[in-house]
Design an enzyme around this catalytic site. Structure first.
Site, PDB file in Angstrom:
ATOM      1  N   ASP A  69       0.856  -1.187   0.000  1.00  0.00           N
ATOM      2  CA  ASP A  69       0.000   0.000   0.000  1.00  0.00           C
ATOM      3  C   ASP A  69       0.893   1.238   0.000  1.00  0.00           C
ATOM      4  OD1 ASP A  69      -2.152   1.694   0.148  1.00  0.00           O
ATOM      5  OD2 ASP A  69      -2.768   1.123   2.168  1.00  0.00           O
ATOM      6  N   ASP A 121      -2.941   2.461  -5.994  1.00  0.00           N
ATOM      7  CA  ASP A 121      -1.879   2.526  -4.979  1.00  0.00           C
ATOM      8  C   ASP A 121      -1.781   1.306  -4.080  1.00  0.00           C
ATOM      9  OD1 ASP A 121      -4.311   3.052  -3.750  1.00  0.00           O
ATOM     10  OD2 ASP A 121      -3.467   4.488  -2.339  1.00  0.00           O
ATOM     11  N   GLU A 122      -2.481   0.227  -4.388  1.00  0.00           N
ATOM     12  CA  GLU A 122      -2.351  -0.957  -3.545  1.00  0.00           C
ATOM     13  C   GLU A 122      -2.619  -2.225  -4.347  1.00  0.00           C
ATOM     14  OE1 GLU A 122      -5.286  -1.665  -0.464  1.00  0.00           O
ATOM     15  OE2 GLU A 122      -6.601  -0.140  -1.334  1.00  0.00           O
TER      16      GLU A 122
END
Length: 362
Positions: A12, A106-107
């Site tokens: 993350d 983003d993860e």
């Protein structure tokens, strides 16, 4: 046959959008930053860690964010830049495994049970991945390591920012008991409040409830809650998860009643969605228009076609037909959104590749 314990990493990025802005503009470093618009109807899309100290979080109305942090600096979003950085990060992932399941820009989950570099442990693999991301993007990432996806995601938040945490098989069930259910993936704010009313505030409280109790109060979700309370999650990391829809929405800077202004907002959102569909050559049969009134009442209107909508004009025409079905409006409209679904071609973009971002309309 001996069962193999999976090695799952959840990576993350730390305050991703805001961190990109601080990286690219040195004057923002160390300052409270919000990605979004400071307009009366604006919404925070992301907040730096400096801003989070004041209680500024994503999805917070901009006026509330400014009230909490008068020195907050708003920066307009640059989604193309964020996508480019995301591609860099995912290229790093691909050096270690092909089993990558993106959750958003983003993860992502990574299954490194068998990793390409033959690194002995998932802990060292996560450490090397985070170091590569920092070296190549200038951004930090946090990681959770465990034997299933639920625990890995829970663990990635445990040492943020720029840290990692592992939940091993011998500690998983007991560790879950100590965690507030409000932090559990799959337990949203409404469900967390319902659980609290039922006396369920921690993993231990959830584990103490019988399957019959959970079925009575949570229906089809009962089995999931029963399993995660024991640290159990059999879901594989799925690199081919199919996206089911693409949508965009906007919050107006004032409640609108004029049909031409409302229709213009719908067409802007339809254009956003069309750009996504065209870029990926992925076209849907169903269009949904979402309307939120000034009093926060929300309605949707949907229509499906026999075949996929293959032109922007077809999408615009159907979106306009749907919004016109609620016009003239009896009260002001604060938000409109357009979503396309029932895709004709399978594709594997992450579900939040284009996050719905509520922003003040120009």
């Amino acid at each position: 046959m001996i069962a193999v314990t999976r090695k799952i990493i959840h990576v993350d990025m730390d305050a991703f959008f805001a961190s990109v802005e601080q990286r690219d503009n040195p004057s923002l470093r160390g300052r409270p930053v919000a990605v979004g618009h400071a307009a009366a109807r604006g919404v925070v899309a992301a907040a730096s860690y400096e801003a989070r100290q004041f209680g500024v979080r994503s999805a917070l109305p901009s006026v509330t964010a400014l009230r909490r942090c008068p020195d907050l600096v708003f920066v307009p979003p640059r989604f193309e830049v964020y996508r480019d950085v995301s591609r860099q990060v995912h290229e790093v992932f691909s050096r270690y495994t092909d089993l990558i399941q993106p959750l958003s820009l983003d993860e992502a989950y990574l299954d490194v049970t068998v990793n390409k570099r033959r690194i002995e442990t998932a802990w060292l693999t996560a450490k090397e991945i985070r170091a590569a991301i920092l070296a190549e993007t200038g951004l930090t990432a946090s990681a959770g390591i465990s034997y299933n996806k639920f625990l890995a995601k829970l663990a990635s938040d445990h040492r943020k920012p720029n840290g990692q945490f592992a939940v091993t098989p011998d500690m998983g069930a007991a560790w879950v008991e100590t965690i507030p259910v409000s932090r559990f993936h799959g337990v949203g704010p409404v469900t967390a409040q319902k659980m609290k009313r039922l006396g369920i505030e921690t993993g231990a409280d959830l584990r103490a409830k019988s399957m019959e109790f959970l079925q009575a109060h949570f229906g089809s979700s009962a089995e999931w809650y029963h399993a995660i309370a024991r640290g159990e999650d059999e879901r594989p990391v799925n690199p081919n998860r199919v996206r089911k829809s693409s949508g965009s929405e906007t919050t107006f800077d004032r409640d609108l009643t004029e049909p031409s202004e409302i229709e213009a907002g719908v067409l802007r959102m339809a254009d956003d969605v069309w750009r996504w569909c065209e870029a990926r050559q992925t076209f849907g049969r169903t269009v949904t228009v979402k309307v939120k009134y000034g009093d926060f009442q929300q309605i949707t209107r949907s229509r499906s076609q026999p075949g996929p909508l293959a032109t922007s004009e077809a999408l615009n025409r159907l979106a306009l037909d749907l919004i016109r079905s609620v016009l003239p409006t009896p009260k002001g409209i604060r938000l409109v959104g357009v979503t396309v679904s029932n895709f004709s071609e399978l594709q594997t973009e992450p579900e939040s590749e284009l996050p719905m971002f509520a922003q003040a309309a120009a």
